[in-house]
Design a protein around this motif. Structure first.
Motif, PDB file in Angstrom:
ATOM      1  N   VAL A  89      11.484   2.971  -7.277  1.00  0.00           N
ATOM      2  CA  VAL A  89      10.462   3.682  -6.512  1.00  0.00           C
ATOM      3  C   VAL A  89       9.338   4.061  -7.492  1.00  0.00           C
ATOM      4  O   VAL A  89       9.609   4.628  -8.554  1.00  0.00           O
ATOM      5  CB  VAL A  89      11.038   4.938  -5.848  1.00  0.00           C
TER       6      VAL A  89
ATOM      7  N   VAL B  35       5.790   6.082  -8.138  1.00  0.00           N
ATOM      8  CA  VAL B  35       4.946   7.184  -7.667  1.00  0.00           C
ATOM      9  C   VAL B  35       3.734   7.279  -8.583  1.00  0.00           C
ATOM     10  O   VAL B  35       3.862   7.157  -9.804  1.00  0.00           O
ATOM     11  CB  VAL B  35       5.714   8.520  -7.676  1.00  0.00           C
TER      12      VAL B  35
ATOM     13  N   ALA C 188      11.933  12.574  -4.133  1.00  0.00           N
ATOM     14  CA  ALA C 188      12.194  11.390  -4.958  1.00  0.00           C
ATOM     15  C   ALA C 188      12.834  11.776  -6.280  1.00  0.00           C
ATOM     16  O   ALA C 188      13.757  11.106  -6.767  1.00  0.00           O
ATOM     17  CB  ALA C 188      10.896  10.624  -5.185  1.00  0.00           C
TER      18      ALA C 188
ATOM     19  N   PRO D   8       1.000  -2.212  -6.379  1.00  0.00           N
ATOM     20  CA  PRO D   8       1.431  -1.392  -5.241  1.00  0.00           C
ATOM     21  C   PRO D   8       2.288  -0.223  -5.722  1.00  0.00           C
ATOM     22  O   PRO D   8       3.055  -0.332  -6.682  1.00  0.00           O
ATOM     23  CB  PRO D   8       2.251  -2.363  -4.393  1.00  0.00           C
ATOM     24  N   VAL D   9       2.150   0.907  -5.044  1.00  0.00           N
ATOM     25  CA  VAL D   9       2.984   2.072  -5.335  1.00  0.00           C
ATOM     26  C   VAL D   9       3.596   2.548  -4.023  1.00  0.00           C
ATOM     27  O   VAL D   9       3.048   2.336  -2.941  1.00  0.00           O
ATOM     28  CB  VAL D   9       2.185   3.202  -6.008  1.00  0.00           C
ATOM     29  N   ASP D  10       4.742   3.213  -4.143  1.00  0.00           N
ATOM     30  CA  ASP D  10       5.460   3.645  -2.955  1.00  0.00           C
ATOM     31  C   ASP D  10       5.018   5.011  -2.458  1.00  0.00           C
ATOM     32  O   ASP D  10       5.149   5.324  -1.274  1.00  0.00           O
ATOM     33  CB  ASP D  10       6.969   3.683  -3.259  1.00  0.00           C
ATOM     34  N   LEU D  11       4.494   5.819  -3.375  1.00  0.00           N
ATOM     35  CA  LEU D  11       4.157   7.195  -3.032  1.00  0.00           C
ATOM     36  C   LEU D  11       2.994   7.642  -3.901  1.00  0.00           C
ATOM     37  O   LEU D  11       2.949   7.313  -5.096  1.00  0.00           O
ATOM     38  CB  LEU D  11       5.377   8.091  -3.268  1.00  0.00           C
ATOM     39  N   THR D  12       2.056   8.365  -3.319  1.00  0.00           N
ATOM     40  CA  THR D  12       0.927   8.892  -4.081  1.00  0.00           C
ATOM     41  C   THR D  12       0.845  10.394  -3.886  1.00  0.00           C
ATOM     42  O   THR D  12       1.167  10.919  -2.821  1.00  0.00           O
ATOM     43  CB  THR D  12      -0.399   8.251  -3.658  1.00  0.00           C
TER      44      THR D  12
ATOM     45  N   SER E  93      13.155  -2.872  -7.861  1.00  0.00           N
ATOM     46  CA  SER E  93      13.940  -1.935  -7.057  1.00  0.00           C
ATOM     47  C   SER E  93      13.531  -0.480  -7.271  1.00  0.00           C
ATOM     48  O   SER E  93      13.935   0.401  -6.498  1.00  0.00           O
ATOM     49  CB  SER E  93      15.425  -2.078  -7.389  1.00  0.00           C
TER      50      SER E  93
END
Length: 548
Positions: free
Chosen positions: A279, A281, A185, A295-299, A277
């Protein structure tokens, strides 16, 4: 020796050097045991003040704070400060004597009380006094606020003498963080922004290096203000306190990485600060924190420092210089100049609302003048209220230890006592307590403690003769405000009655005596009663009330 003496010796052996509190019969012997071992006892006027002092001390010193109170009402008097500490994950041990007989006047359900505010609970047993005390201290050192129950009958029990040694605080076991998705990312992003929170307070160096490597801009939650002080790409505080430029740049990000931050509604302006839009993390040592506020896209699970170092290692950062897609278009000389010119609130033009018939000073003008006047080596402690954004954003701090934000429980009245704890932790710096008039009146009794300690302390009261947040929240709708507005009061005179120096300020020129106080020994606290204009609510207030 008696159990109470064992408890004091064990705590000292683990590193406790300061204990704050109010002594009664239930904590008399354990407190004296600490003092006999070599710790310094700081006597507060009230247990609520003592709790905030221990909290402020721990945050600023980076050590476990120690609070000693009487059983029953001594514990309940400390409850608000204890709640603030627990919600802030302050490393702190509360020595809480227990009257265990349910018919005792002093009986309270201590484990339930601790659980209600989010604190851990340990209880000392006569047969394992050293073990139980050490376990509580080590839990606090790992980042918990701990209530240590000391049953009265157990404290008096005679057991085998104890002289150590104590086990070291074992590091939390960690596994190698899985950073490949985060690495990808970062390499793909063109406009990355890092937002560092409370959990990243110790990670300035690796986060700065990683930001340099991938071209990220740097921002913080309010609890981590000062973390990136002096960095040319520092946008300062995100969220409701954010400058227009900070809001603009975070709003243009294509990647936002939250380091030790849960991205709550204050940090993200109820989610509107971060573009849909982008991302998002989240990096945190506690997986339970993932996605709790949005909400998160990546942890990525892991300590912030360990994760940042792992990404740097994978990037192979060294003599090759920056890598990543964003380094060519985000960090430009033009953007650096914009941050220098417009990255601070004092650079944003405003119409001064002071003076005139009200004979008041605009809080922005007051804060700008103080920032210029006070030494750079300072600790700023901010109470809660309508005023709080002004000292938070206009008074610069030298580093993350130079800012103490008592807002986890959003209680008015904790700032003054917290400032005393920070002053004990860093007597080499000027401590500035920024409070509202409501919070000052609630906590003014601790000026007795301030005078006794003779520490360098400046108290600035943003005095609008009201609970300003309520005035500006309900006033526009036509509600009566008699319950939240008050006659003008000479708060400087009250301060002088406690033995402080007191100064009333209505104009910038009225601040001139502060120069003389700064040049002197600073052994008497100076309290500034600044009569601030109150024509409107602070810029962040409308945003904040959306969360109520």
């Amino acid at each position: 020796m008696r159990v109470a003496e064992v408890v004091g010796r064990v705590l000292y052996a683990h590193g406790a050097r300061h204990v704050f509190g109010v002594v009664g019969s239930g904590n008399f012997h354990v407190t004296n045991a600490l003092v006999a071992a070599g710790a310094r006892f700081v006597a507060a006027a009230h247990e609520g003040g003592a709790a905030s002092m221990a909290d402020g001390y721990a945050r600023t010193a980076g050590k476990v704070g120690l609070l000693s109170v009487h059983q029953g009402p001594g514990v309940t008097n400390a409850l608000t400060g204890l709640s603030e500490a627990a919600k802030s994950r302050t490393p702190m041990v509360v020595l809480a004597p227990e009257a265990t007989a349910p018919r005792s006047n002093f009986f309270i359900d201590l484990p339930a009380l601790a659980a209600a505010v989010g604190a851990d609970f340990y209880r000392v047993r006569a047969t394992h006094a050293a073990e139980d005390t050490g376990a509580a201290y080590r839990a606090a050192a790992r980042g918990a606020t701990v209530v240590l129950g000391l049953p009265l009958e157990v404290q008096q029990a005679v057991i085998e003498a104890w002289s150590g040694p104590v086990p070291a605080v074992a590091p939390t076991p960690v596994t190698a963080p899985q950073v490949e998705p985060l690495l990808a990312a970062l390499q793909a992003a063109r406009r990355p922004v890092f937002i560092a929170g409370r959990g990243a307070r110790a990670a300035r160096e690796p986060l700065t290096r990683l930001a340099d490597a991938c071209g990220a801009l740097l921002a913080v939650s309010a609890a981590a203000k000062g973390l990136f002080a002096g960095n040319p790409w520092n946008l300062d505080v995100a969220g409701g306190f954010a400058t227009p430029l900070t809001a603009e740049l975070i709003g243009a990000a294509d990647l936002v990485v939250a380091w030790g931050s849960t991205l709550n509604m204050w940090t993200t302006r109820h989610g509107e600060l971060i573009p849909p839009s982008a991302v998002v993390v989240q990096v945190d040592h506690d997986p339970a924190a993932f996605g709790v506020n949005r909400p998160v896209d990546l942890t990525v699970a892991g300590e912030v420092t360990a994760v940042a170092e792992a990404v740097l290692a994978r990037l192979g950062v060294g003599s090759t210089g920056p890598v990543g897609a964003g380094t060519g278009g985000w960090r430009t000389p033009e953007l650096a100049q914009r941050i220098r010119d417009h990255g601070r609130w004092r650079s944003v033009p405003y119409q001064d609302e002071g003076g005139g018939a009200s004979a008041t000073i605009d809080p922005r003008t007051l804060s700008t003048a103080l920032d210029d006047l006070l030494p750079a080596d300072r600790t700023v402690v901010v109470d809660s209220g309508n005023f709080m954004g002004y000292p938070s954003m206009w008074l610069d701090v030298p580093d993350v230890a130079g800012f103490c934000f008592t807002q986890a429980f959003q209680s008015v009245g904790l700032g003054l006592a917290s400032a005393l704890g920070t002053a004990v932790a860093r007597p080499d710096r000027l401590t500035v307590a920024a409070v509202g008039d409501g919070g000052f009146v609630m906590s003014a009794t601790e000026l007795v403690t301030a005078v006794r300690l003779a520490l360098p302390l400046l108290v600035v009261i943003y005095d609008d003769a009201a609970y300003g947040a309520e005035v500006h929240h309900f006033g526009p709708d036509g509600y009566p405000l008699e319950t939240v507005t008050f006659p003008e009061t000479d708060l400087a005179a009250i301060a002088r009655g406690y033995g402080c120096d007191g100064l009333t300020v209505r104009t910038v020129d009225d601040l001139e005596p502060v120069r003389g106080w700064l040049a002197g020994p600073r052994t008497r606290p100076l309290v500034i009663d600044a009569k601030v204009s109150a024509a409107r609510g602070s810029w962040w207030l409308e945003e904040a009330f959306r969360g109520h």
